[in-house]
Design an enzyme around this catalytic site. Structure first.
Site, mmCIF file in Angstrom:
data_model
loop_
_atom_site.group_PDB
_atom_site.id
_atom_site.type_symbol
_atom_site.label_atom_id
_atom_site.label_comp_id
_atom_site.label_asym_id
_atom_site.label_seq_id
_atom_site.Cartn_x
_atom_site.Cartn_y
_atom_site.Cartn_z
ATOM 1 N N GLY A 53 0.773 -1.244 0.000
ATOM 2 C CA GLY A 53 0.000 0.000 0.000
ATOM 3 C C GLY A 53 0.798 1.285 0.000
ATOM 4 O O GLY A 53 0.334 2.304 -0.491
ATOM 5 N N GLU A 61 4.039 4.121 6.152
ATOM 6 C CA GLU A 61 2.788 3.372 6.036
ATOM 7 C C GLU A 61 1.775 4.187 5.225
ATOM 8 O O GLU A 61 1.794 5.415 5.257
ATOM 9 C CB GLU A 61 2.206 3.085 7.425
ATOM 10 C CG GLU A 61 2.494 1.691 7.935
ATOM 11 C CD GLU A 61 1.732 0.596 7.188
ATOM 12 O OE1 GLU A 61 1.410 0.755 5.990
ATOM 13 O OE2 GLU A 61 1.454 -0.431 7.817
ATOM 14 N N ASP A 62 0.893 3.486 4.528
ATOM 15 C CA ASP A 62 -0.193 4.167 3.823
ATOM 16 C C ASP A 62 -1.267 4.597 4.820
ATOM 17 O O ASP A 62 -1.767 5.711 4.776
ATOM 18 C CB ASP A 62 -0.794 3.269 2.728
ATOM 19 C CG ASP A 62 -1.118 1.859 3.218
ATOM 20 O OD1 ASP A 62 -0.828 1.518 4.388
ATOM 21 O OD2 ASP A 62 -1.656 1.077 2.415
ATOM 22 N N ASP A 104 -4.808 1.817 10.855
ATOM 23 C CA ASP A 104 -6.213 1.560 11.159
ATOM 24 C C ASP A 104 -6.269 1.147 12.639
ATOM 25 O O ASP A 104 -6.157 1.985 13.519
ATOM 26 C CB ASP A 104 -6.697 0.469 10.192
ATOM 27 C CG ASP A 104 -8.167 0.135 10.299
ATOM 28 O OD1 ASP A 104 -8.782 0.442 11.318
ATOM 29 O OD2 ASP A 104 -8.724 -0.465 9.364
ATOM 30 N N LYS A 121 -6.681 6.443 11.230
ATOM 31 C CA LYS A 121 -8.079 6.409 11.691
ATOM 32 C C LYS A 121 -8.054 6.426 13.218
ATOM 33 O O LYS A 121 -7.964 5.375 13.858
ATOM 34 C CB LYS A 121 -8.763 5.120 11.198
ATOM 35 C CG LYS A 121 -8.896 4.997 9.686
ATOM 36 C CD LYS A 121 -9.576 3.686 9.310
ATOM 37 C CE LYS A 121 -9.717 3.535 7.820
ATOM 38 N NZ LYS A 121 -10.229 2.192 7.435
ATOM 39 N N PHE A 177 -13.784 2.842 5.174
ATOM 40 C CA PHE A 177 -12.847 2.173 4.279
ATOM 41 C C PHE A 177 -12.535 3.070 3.076
ATOM 42 O O PHE A 177 -13.425 3.604 2.437
ATOM 43 C CB PHE A 177 -13.446 0.848 3.809
ATOM 44 C CG PHE A 177 -12.449 -0.001 3.090
ATOM 45 C CD1 PHE A 177 -11.474 -0.691 3.803
ATOM 46 C CD2 PHE A 177 -12.461 -0.097 1.710
ATOM 47 C CE1 PHE A 177 -10.527 -1.460 3.149
ATOM 48 C CE2 PHE A 177 -11.520 -0.875 1.046
ATOM 49 C CZ PHE A 177 -10.561 -1.548 1.764
ATOM 50 N N VAL A 178 -11.240 3.223 2.800
ATOM 51 C CA VAL A 178 -10.814 4.083 1.685
ATOM 52 C C VAL A 178 -9.916 3.323 0.707
ATOM 53 O O VAL A 178 -9.290 2.331 1.081
ATOM 54 C CB VAL A 178 -10.069 5.343 2.191
ATOM 55 C CG1 VAL A 178 -10.996 6.265 2.971
ATOM 56 C CG2 VAL A 178 -8.854 4.965 3.037
ATOM 57 N N ASP A 200 -5.816 -0.365 -1.501
ATOM 58 C CA ASP A 200 -6.633 -1.220 -2.359
ATOM 59 C C ASP A 200 -7.880 -1.751 -1.659
ATOM 60 O O ASP A 200 -7.969 -1.781 -0.436
ATOM 61 C CB ASP A 200 -5.823 -2.434 -2.808
ATOM 62 C CG ASP A 200 -5.602 -3.417 -1.656
ATOM 63 O OD1 ASP A 200 -5.071 -2.993 -0.610
ATOM 64 O OD2 ASP A 200 -5.994 -4.592 -1.784
ATOM 65 N N ARG A 219 -5.628 0.650 -6.425
ATOM 66 C CA ARG A 219 -4.345 1.202 -5.963
ATOM 67 C C ARG A 219 -3.849 2.345 -6.832
ATOM 68 O O ARG A 219 -3.173 3.250 -6.365
ATOM 69 C CB ARG A 219 -3.258 0.124 -5.984
ATOM 70 C CG ARG A 219 -3.368 -0.900 -4.886
ATOM 71 C CD ARG A 219 -2.049 -1.636 -4.735
ATOM 72 N NE ARG A 219 -2.192 -2.913 -4.068
ATOM 73 C CZ ARG A 219 -2.266 -3.078 -2.744
ATOM 74 N NH1 ARG A 219 -2.226 -2.024 -1.960
ATOM 75 N NH2 ARG A 219 -2.400 -4.264 -2.223
HETATM 76 P P1 IMP Z 1 -3.926 -2.038 10.975
HETATM 77 O O1 IMP Z 1 -2.935 -3.131 11.278
HETATM 78 O O2 IMP Z 1 -5.300 -2.343 11.484
HETATM 79 O O3 IMP Z 1 -3.456 -0.678 11.424
HETATM 80 O O4 IMP Z 1 -4.115 -2.014 9.410
HETATM 81 C C1 IMP Z 1 -3.136 -1.538 8.624
HETATM 82 C C2 IMP Z 1 -3.221 -2.068 7.217
HETATM 83 O O5 IMP Z 1 -4.558 -2.432 6.855
HETATM 84 C C3 IMP Z 1 -2.813 -0.978 6.261
HETATM 85 O O6 IMP Z 1 -1.439 -1.005 6.010
HETATM 86 C C4 IMP Z 1 -3.649 -1.292 5.029
HETATM 87 O O7 IMP Z 1 -2.975 -2.212 4.221
HETATM 88 C C5 IMP Z 1 -4.881 -1.953 5.571
HETATM 89 N N1 IMP Z 1 -6.006 -0.998 5.684
HETATM 90 C C6 IMP Z 1 -6.485 -0.438 6.812
HETATM 91 N N2 IMP Z 1 -7.513 0.391 6.573
HETATM 92 C C7 IMP Z 1 -7.664 0.379 5.221
HETATM 93 C C8 IMP Z 1 -8.574 1.083 4.335
HETATM 94 O O8 IMP Z 1 -9.447 1.881 4.722
HETATM 95 N N3 IMP Z 1 -8.406 0.812 3.012
HETATM 96 C C9 IMP Z 1 -7.473 -0.046 2.525
HETATM 97 N N4 IMP Z 1 -6.613 -0.710 3.311
HETATM 98 C C10 IMP Z 1 -6.711 -0.498 4.659
HETATM 99 MG MG MG Z 2 -0.722 -1.649 3.924
#
Ligand code: IMP
Ligand code: MG
Length: 185
Positions: free
Chosen positions: A54, A108-109, A112, A140, A161-162, A168, A174
């Site tokens: 991402g 990081e993109d 979450d 977020k 969700f984005v 993606d 993407r």
């Molecule tokens: P986390 O471990 O819950 O913080 O999630 C992180 C990863 O989940 C990111 O690096 C993304 O790859 C994916 N992700 C989280 N939220 C989104 C979203 O809204 N759209 C797309 N990918 C997401």
């Molecule tokens: Mg990612």
């Protein structure tokens, strides 16, 4: 005549998305983050740890907005299936050099729930770097379950969700230049 409200919505598989952050707005913010990093890292050469897949677009724009030399490296961690964060980290590719005494910036993109960044901080700190900072385009805050401070943050966004600009939905979207959010039904 009023603009057709959903004229610009896009379809990815079974889901519709609407524009959320324009490519121009993202470019402006990424340029500011690049300037901040440039100021903070004068005289140093950080390793930009780009988290695949991402972050590849954010990383490529961010490193070009930095006016200092840096090392761009890649790592892959996967914790995601569909539109819900699972907390399970599945695939890992790591082609990182020796990190001992290096200044790391994780790119990081999106953060979450934060499981991915928490895992990255824990595993990278075992390599004894001089420092680790976090750059993420999106956060977020309502979903984030950890307290790790985010050093370079593009935008705080709602818990929706984005897609786009590297992010993606099941490998779709993407390459969209802007960021889109799930359309309300
Ligand atoms: P986390 O471990 O819950 O913080 O999630 C992180 C990863 O989940 C990111 O690096 C993304 O790859 C994916 N992700 C989280 N939220 C989104 C979203 O809204 N759209 C797309 N990918 C997401
Ligand atoms: Mg990612």
């Amino acid at each position: 005549m009023p603009t057709e409200p959903h004229a610009t919505s896009i379809q990815l598989g079974d889901l519709s998305f609407v524009p959320f952050l324009s490519a121009d707005r993202i470019a402006q913010r990424v340029s500011e983050l690049g300037q901040q990093i440039t100021t903070d890292y004068q005289g140093r050469r950080p390793i930009m740890v780009t988290i695949l897949n991402g972050s590849f677009i954010f990383s490529s724009d961010l490193v070009r907005a930095m006016k200092i030399d840096c090392d761009v490296q890649f790592m892959k961690v996967s914790s995601y299936e569909g539109t819900e964060s699972t907390g399970r980290l599945t695939a890992i590719f790591d082609t990182l050099p020796d990190l001992k005494d290096q200044d790391l910036i994780i790119i990081e993109d999106i953060i979450d729930q934060g499981h991915t960044i928490d895992y990255l901080l824990r595993s990278l700190s075992e390599k004894n770097p001089a420092s680790i900072k976090i750059a993420t385009l999106l956060l977020k805050p309502e979903a984030y379950q950890y307290k790790h401070p985010v050093d370079y943050l593009g935008f705080e966004i709602p818990n929706d969700f984005v897609v786009g600009y590297g992010l993606d939905y099941n490998q779709m979207g993407r390459n969209l230049p802007g960021i889109y959010t799930l359309k309300e039904l």
